[in-house]
Every structure is written in C-alpha cells, then in structure tokens.
Design a protein around this motif. Structure first.
Motif, PDB file in Angstrom:
ATOM      1  N   VAL A 116       0.834  -1.202   0.000  1.00  0.00           N
ATOM      2  CA  VAL A 116       0.000   0.000   0.000  1.00  0.00           C
ATOM      3  C   VAL A 116       0.870   1.253   0.000  1.00  0.00           C
ATOM      4  O   VAL A 116       0.640   2.195  -0.767  1.00  0.00           O
ATOM      5  CB  VAL A 116      -0.945  -0.001   1.225  1.00  0.00           C
ATOM      6  CG1 VAL A 116      -1.629   1.355   1.392  1.00  0.00           C
ATOM      7  CG2 VAL A 116      -1.981  -1.107   1.101  1.00  0.00           C
ATOM      8  N   ARG A 117       1.893   1.251   0.849  1.00  0.00           N
ATOM      9  CA  ARG A 117       2.802   2.401   0.917  1.00  0.00           C
ATOM     10  C   ARG A 117       3.491   2.629  -0.437  1.00  0.00           C
ATOM     11  O   ARG A 117       3.561   3.762  -0.927  1.00  0.00           O
ATOM     12  CB  ARG A 117       3.837   2.167   2.018  1.00  0.00           C
ATOM     13  CG  ARG A 117       4.744   3.362   2.291  1.00  0.00           C
ATOM     14  CD  ARG A 117       5.837   3.016   3.267  1.00  0.00           C
ATOM     15  NE  ARG A 117       5.326   2.620   4.557  1.00  0.00           N
ATOM     16  CZ  ARG A 117       5.453   1.419   5.089  1.00  0.00           C
ATOM     17  NH1 ARG A 117       6.092   0.456   4.415  1.00  0.00           N
ATOM     18  NH2 ARG A 117       4.978   1.154   6.282  1.00  0.00           N
ATOM     19  N   LYS A 118       3.983   1.552  -1.037  1.00  0.00           N
ATOM     20  CA  LYS A 118       4.670   1.642  -2.328  1.00  0.00           C
ATOM     21  C   LYS A 118       3.733   2.168  -3.417  1.00  0.00           C
ATOM     22  O   LYS A 118       4.115   2.998  -4.256  1.00  0.00           O
ATOM     23  CB  LYS A 118       5.220   0.268  -2.712  1.00  0.00           C
ATOM     24  CG  LYS A 118       6.000   0.243  -4.014  1.00  0.00           C
ATOM     25  CD  LYS A 118       6.529  -1.156  -4.280  1.00  0.00           C
ATOM     26  CE  LYS A 118       7.295  -1.208  -5.613  1.00  0.00           C
ATOM     27  NZ  LYS A 118       7.795  -2.592  -5.877  1.00  0.00           N
ATOM     28  N   ALA A 119       2.479   1.699  -3.408  1.00  0.00           N
ATOM     29  CA  ALA A 119       1.519   2.112  -4.427  1.00  0.00           C
ATOM     30  C   ALA A 119       1.171   3.593  -4.301  1.00  0.00           C
ATOM     31  O   ALA A 119       1.042   4.300  -5.310  1.00  0.00           O
ATOM     32  CB  ALA A 119       0.257   1.270  -4.325  1.00  0.00           C
ATOM     33  N   ILE A 120       1.046   4.085  -3.074  1.00  0.00           N
ATOM     34  CA  ILE A 120       0.698   5.501  -2.875  1.00  0.00           C
ATOM     35  C   ILE A 120       1.837   6.404  -3.320  1.00  0.00           C
ATOM     36  O   ILE A 120       1.627   7.391  -4.041  1.00  0.00           O
ATOM     37  CB  ILE A 120       0.338   5.752  -1.401  1.00  0.00           C
ATOM     38  CG1 ILE A 120      -0.973   5.045  -1.049  1.00  0.00           C
ATOM     39  CG2 ILE A 120       0.216   7.255  -1.130  1.00  0.00           C
ATOM     40  CD1 ILE A 120      -1.319   5.082   0.420  1.00  0.00           C
ATOM     41  N   ILE A 121       3.051   6.073  -2.921  1.00  0.00           N
ATOM     42  CA  ILE A 121       4.201   6.885  -3.328  1.00  0.00           C
ATOM     43  C   ILE A 121       4.377   6.836  -4.848  1.00  0.00           C
ATOM     44  O   ILE A 121       4.668   7.860  -5.496  1.00  0.00           O
ATOM     45  CB  ILE A 121       5.479   6.412  -2.616  1.00  0.00           C
ATOM     46  CG1 ILE A 121       5.389   6.708  -1.116  1.00  0.00           C
ATOM     47  CG2 ILE A 121       6.712   7.094  -3.204  1.00  0.00           C
ATOM     48  CD1 ILE A 121       5.245   8.186  -0.786  1.00  0.00           C
ATOM     49  N   GLY A 122       4.180   5.661  -5.438  1.00  0.00           N
ATOM     50  CA  GLY A 122       4.291   5.540  -6.888  1.00  0.00           C
ATOM     51  C   GLY A 122       3.256   6.394  -7.604  1.00  0.00           C
ATOM     52  O   GLY A 122       3.558   7.059  -8.609  1.00  0.00           O
ATOM     53  N   LEU A 123       2.034   6.399  -7.094  1.00  0.00           N
ATOM     54  CA  LEU A 123       0.966   7.208  -7.693  1.00  0.00           C
ATOM     55  C   LEU A 123       1.331   8.692  -7.658  1.00  0.00           C
ATOM     56  O   LEU A 123       1.137   9.405  -8.654  1.00  0.00           O
ATOM     57  CB  LEU A 123      -0.337   6.943  -6.930  1.00  0.00           C
ATOM     58  CG  LEU A 123      -1.599   7.670  -7.377  1.00  0.00           C
ATOM     59  CD1 LEU A 123      -2.836   6.814  -7.096  1.00  0.00           C
ATOM     60  CD2 LEU A 123      -1.761   9.017  -6.656  1.00  0.00           C
ATOM     61  N   ALA A 169      -4.955   0.731  -8.732  1.00  0.00           N
ATOM     62  CA  ALA A 169      -3.744  -0.046  -8.438  1.00  0.00           C
ATOM     63  C   ALA A 169      -4.137  -1.223  -7.539  1.00  0.00           C
ATOM     64  O   ALA A 169      -4.896  -1.047  -6.592  1.00  0.00           O
ATOM     65  CB  ALA A 169      -2.712   0.841  -7.738  1.00  0.00           C
ATOM     66  N   PRO A 170      -3.657  -2.443  -7.826  1.00  0.00           N
ATOM     67  CA  PRO A 170      -4.128  -3.638  -7.103  1.00  0.00           C
ATOM     68  C   PRO A 170      -4.115  -3.499  -5.579  1.00  0.00           C
ATOM     69  O   PRO A 170      -5.106  -3.851  -4.921  1.00  0.00           O
ATOM     70  CB  PRO A 170      -3.172  -4.730  -7.589  1.00  0.00           C
ATOM     71  CG  PRO A 170      -2.774  -4.290  -8.967  1.00  0.00           C
ATOM     72  CD  PRO A 170      -2.694  -2.794  -8.899  1.00  0.00           C
ATOM     73  N   ALA A 171      -3.015  -3.002  -5.015  1.00  0.00           N
ATOM     74  CA  ALA A 171      -2.926  -2.908  -3.553  1.00  0.00           C
ATOM     75  C   ALA A 171      -3.937  -1.921  -2.994  1.00  0.00           C
ATOM     76  O   ALA A 171      -4.452  -2.101  -1.881  1.00  0.00           O
ATOM     77  CB  ALA A 171      -1.511  -2.498  -3.137  1.00  0.00           C
ATOM     78  N   LEU A 172      -4.240  -0.866  -3.737  1.00  0.00           N
ATOM     79  CA  LEU A 172      -5.177   0.154  -3.278  1.00  0.00           C
ATOM     80  C   LEU A 172      -6.623  -0.245  -3.570  1.00  0.00           C
ATOM     81  O   LEU A 172      -7.525   0.028  -2.768  1.00  0.00           O
ATOM     82  CB  LEU A 172      -4.846   1.497  -3.927  1.00  0.00           C
ATOM     83  CG  LEU A 172      -3.433   2.025  -3.647  1.00  0.00           C
ATOM     84  CD1 LEU A 172      -3.210   3.358  -4.350  1.00  0.00           C
ATOM     85  CD2 LEU A 172      -3.192   2.169  -2.147  1.00  0.00           C
TER      86      LEU A 172
END
Length: 329
Positions: free
Chosen positions: A175-182, A201-204
């Motif tokens: 989740v952390r990785k997906a938010i920063i990537g976004l 994004a899958p995790a989100l």
C-alpha cells in the motif's frame, strides 16, 4: 511507565507543549480549563537528579522522531492520562514523580500524597486502526518530504485518500509503495478535482481506496505547500465493548499491585479510544462499585467525564457543557 522517556526539558518555542497548544486554541473551552489546571504540575523522575519541569512548558516525547508524528510516546501518554484523570475526577495534582511500578507518586493540592498506577482503555480494533493508520500517514508524508518529484507533484494540491478498511500488516508495504508511486507518477493530477475517484492499483483497489483532490493555494501565502492525508472509513463495534476491557485492566492491575508494597495506592484508567462512543460502557461501569482492593480509589476517565470507585461508592463527575452532557448518564 518507562520514566526515561520523559524529557524534563522546557522549551517555550516547541509547538507541542501544553502552553503553546493552549495559546494557539487547540482545545475547546472545557478542555482548556482542564489543561490549564494541569499545566502547572511539577514533573520529576524518581531517583533522577535532573531538575523537575513544569508540565505546561515541558517538551513531550513523541511516538517517533518524525516531524509529522502527532502521537505522544507511551510514557508521555501515561503521564498525561494520570494527571487528566485525577483533575477530571476532582483531585487536583500539584506535583508528580514518575517511575516504574507504581507509575507515579503524586502530591495533591491539599497536600495529600498518593501512589498512582495507570492503564489505558482501548478496544483492540481501534488500537490497530490508530497505530496502522497513523504510521502509514506519517510514513507517506516523510517519503514525500524526502522525494523532490513527489513534493513537486503535490505542491498546490490537497489530496486525501480514504480506505474502506484498515490495511493488514501484510498489506502495508504494498500500500505504501503504491501511494508513493501514484504521487511520483503524477496520476492524481489527471483525476478530476473535488470528486471521489476510485483507485485501480491492485494494492489500493483491494482495500477500497478513493482519492479526493482539491486546489491548495495557501503555500504562496505562508501555509503548507500541499496537504496529503490518509484515513480509513468507519468500522463497526459494540457500544458496550469498552466496559469489559476496563474491567480486565482493573483485574490485571489488582494482581500486580500487592508487589508494590506502597500505600495509599490508586488506579487511573484512561479511555483513549478514537471512536468517541463510550456512553453505554460508561453507564454500565457507573452502575456499581466492583471490588477494587488493594486500590483505595479507581478512576475511569474518558474525555470530560470520570467515574470514581471508592469504598463501595460510585461518583460520576462531568466537566462537559450541560447541553452536551444532558443525554449522558
């Protein structure tokens, strides 16, 4: 209480001191009166040669060193919980020496000296929510600060993300990785303003994440250059769930208390559950005085209200405005 976590350092410029929070209007009127009363308490540490500090001016120890941390450290939270509980219950503290087992040696305004043990009352679901969501929100803000691209992409924007459920520990890294990537990819910039947008994004997507974005022009006038905030939607709970938790805290402390070998010994139980719905539990707890020995008094305190158990007697003290408290027990 881990006494070494108390700073005993006074600093009039620190924004988290009680003095500055009072000056900046952080508290409602009834809360301000409560914190003004405990601000003058003299705080020391047992067997520590450092000079005592005035609570209102003392720099608190936070949960982490992050500039975005908003939670107090465990010892700091227990210290404030004890003093707020005593003040709410009508026993005005004047000084306290914190230590370990019991947590505090308190001198009251009338000169009476008591030993006080403390415990916090919170539902495990709320504790998980508070820790997980605060950690994630803080970590995202720290990561944005450390990343020029992310900072640039957020500047001038107010971005909020809401999850339908609190991420599990096993999910938090993704989740952390997906938010920063976004944010680094600027995906939020392509989303419509002032509209709740579902993220894919899958995790989100797995935790039902929606994003809301609005302009944030206040950085140009001295405010924060951007706002980013994460939160979870409401979760269900039993309105009576805090009562048995409070009783279990009492029973656990009763088993430990004989080892302390001190008298008079009181117990404070402070409710710090974020949900804000304690009425049914407090009404249940106020229905009678349970066995409290070896404690001479037990105080169960939630913001603005305290139940005092003593010698078979139950007293309720409520500091909140009468209109707000009218429907309460």
């Amino acid at each position: 209480m881990r006494a070494t976590d108390i700073t005993l350092r006074e600093d009039p410029t620190n924004r988290f001191t009680i003095d500055n929070q009072l000056a900046e209007g952080w508290f409602s009127p009834w809360q301000a009166a409560l914190y003004e009363a405990i601000a003058d308490v003299c705080v020391g540490i047992r067997n520590d040669p450092r000079p005592a500090a005035r609570l209102g001016a003392m720099v608190p120890t936070m949960w982490s060193a992050s500039p975005h941390e908003v939670r107090y450290g465990k010892s700091e939270s227990e210290l404030r919980g004890m003093l707020v509980s005593l003040e709410t219950a009508g026993f005005r503290p004047r000084s306290i020496e914190v230590g370990d087992a019991p947590d505090g040696f308190v001198t009251l305004d009338n000169g009476e000296q008591i030993w006080v043990e403390h415990a916090e009352v919170i539902d495990p679901v709320s504790a998980r929510y508070e820790n997980m969501m605060h950690d994630l929100d803080r970590d995202i803000k720290d990561a944005v600060d450390a990343d020029l691209i992310a900072t640039t992409n957020l500047t001038g924007h107010h971005v909020e993300m809401r999850f339908s459920g609190c991420p599990a520990k096993s999910e938090i890294r993704d989740v952390r990785k997906a938010i920063i990537g976004l944010i680094r990819d600027g995906e939020h910039l392509a989303m419509p303003e002032r509209t709740l947008t579902k993220l894919t994004a899958p995790a989100l997507k797995a935790i039902g994440t929606t994003l809301y974005r609005a302009p944030w022009p206040h950085g140009a006038t001295g405010g924060s250059p951007y706002i980013v905030h994460l939160q979870e939607g409401a979760h269900s709970f039993s309105p009576i769930s805090l009562a048995p938790i409070a009783m279990r805290r009492l029973e656990a402390k009763q088993k430990l208390a004989p080892r302390y070998g001190v008298k008079p010994l009181w117990l404070t139980l402070s409710v710090n559950d974020l949900r804000g719905v304690w009425d049914a539990s407090m009404k249940y707890l106020a229905g009678g005085c349970p066995p409290i020995a070896p404690f001479e008094r037990v105080i169960v305190c939630e913001p603005g209200r305290a139940i005092i158990w003593s010698n078979g007697i139950v007293v309720m003290r409520d500091l909140r405005p009468k209109r707000a408290a009218a429907a309460m027990p």
